[in-house]
Design an enzyme around this catalytic site. Structure first.
Site, short mmCIF file in Angstrom:
data_model
loop_
_atom_site.label_atom_id
_atom_site.label_comp_id
_atom_site.label_asym_id
_atom_site.label_seq_id
_atom_site.Cartn_x
_atom_site.Cartn_y
_atom_site.Cartn_z
N CYS A 132 -6.94 10.56 9.55
CA CYS A 132 -8.01 11.55 9.56
C CYS A 132 -9.24 10.97 10.24
CB CYS A 132 -8.32 11.97 8.11
SG CYS A 132 -9.56 13.26 8.02
N TYR A 140 0.84 -1.21 0.00
CA TYR A 140 0.00 0.00 0.00
C TYR A 140 0.88 1.26 0.00
CZ TYR A 140 -2.95 3.59 2.20
OH TYR A 140 -3.61 4.76 2.51
N ARG A 180 -0.02 6.30 18.80
CA ARG A 180 0.62 6.68 17.53
C ARG A 180 -0.11 7.84 16.86
NH1 ARG A 180 -0.91 4.35 12.63
NH2 ARG A 180 0.50 4.92 10.93
#
Ligand code: 15L
Length: 265
Positions: free
Chosen positions: A164, A134, A172
């Site tokens: 988001c 990815y 994290r």
């Protein structure tokens, strides 16, 4: 900037931005493979499979600027990443060029640089260090964006999005949380700022513990309002539910790094 296309409208970020963008861009065309479940009668939607160039061209018709959130949004099997992000990403830029679209904002990801350790503060000029297939696809998307900017004059902005969401979800994400309203600001810079040629910004709010030097975004006027420190109690309560992950906890990309990891720690 009048007609804006947003791909990935049915995904997590697309769903949030569908609510925030219409006051700014009333002529907003939404696209995804499938329509959002709660599509409202006043929303415009055209389905497209990004791995098909003709379908990409169809959604780019008459569009001035694109916010490209479409594609596979986590680590996955190579063929899924290949179709959605590599072929799909290339098609999107090529279709934009063929149809005379002027600007593209590309949703890149922190996973393009996920293998930097958390003690390193990095800017957007560092060598890419993707943490999976990815992440590689996001690096590819940034490279295709640079090509279309330099060769064809498309104005391209890549946003290496942290995470988001409404709140940072764990330890994290205290470093890399991006408030949806701050993402809107970054998209607007990409779609409207007169000096954009090709830029990479970090998609991160005003987080004291951020790992990223986002000075380029600030030079373009970015003034984030989200502060992850305001949500630390929530993030740490969620963190307490997670198992320790010595590899993931060392690197910026977190569990994307420990996934399938058999390298040198
Ligand atoms: C991403 O790039 C993903 O799209 C999102 O689902 C999160 O996993 C995020 O990164 C993250 O790193 O938290």
């Amino acid at each position: 900037m009048s007609r804006i296309l947003m791909t990935g409208a049915s995904g997590g970020i697309g769903t949030r931005l569908r609510k925030l963008l219409p006051p700014i861009y009333p002529d907003l065309l939404l696209s995804d493979i499938r329509p959002p479940k709660d599509l409202a009668p006043n929303e415009q939607f055209k389905a497209a499979d990004l791995s098909d160039l003709a379908q990409c061209e169809a959604i780019c018709e008459g569009v001035d600027g694109i916010i490209h959130f479409g594609g596979y949004s986590v680590e996955g099997p190579w063929n899924d990443i290949l179709q959605a992000n590599i072929i799909g990403g290339y098609n999107l830029f090529e279709a934009a060029y063929r149809k005379g679209v002027k600007r593209v904002v590309f949703a890149s990801s922190n996973h393009a640089v996920g293998f930097y350790p958390r003690h390193r503060r990095i800017d957007t000029d560092v060598t890419v260090r993707p943490d999976g297939r990815y992440g590689v696809s996001k690096v590819f998307g940034e490279a295709v964006g640079a090509l279309y900017a330099d060769k064809h004059g498309l104005k391209v902005t890549c946003i290496r999005i942290g995470n988001c969401d409404e709140k940072p979800l764990d330890h994290r994400r205290i470093a890399m949380w991006l408030m949806p309203e701050d993402l809107v600001q970054l998209c607007r810079i990409g779609l409207e700022h007169p000096d954009i040629h090709f830029e990479i910004f970090y998609g991160v709010s005003l987080n004291e513990r951020a790992w990223w030097d986002n000075h380029r975004a600030y030079e373009f006027g970015y003034r984030p309002i989200g502060r992850s420190e305001d949500h630390v109690a929530h993030a740490m309560a969620e963190q307490a539910k997670l198992k320790p992950d010595p590899i993931g906890d060392h690197f910026q990309g977190g569990a994307f790094c420990s996934n399938e990891f058999d390298g040198d720690a």
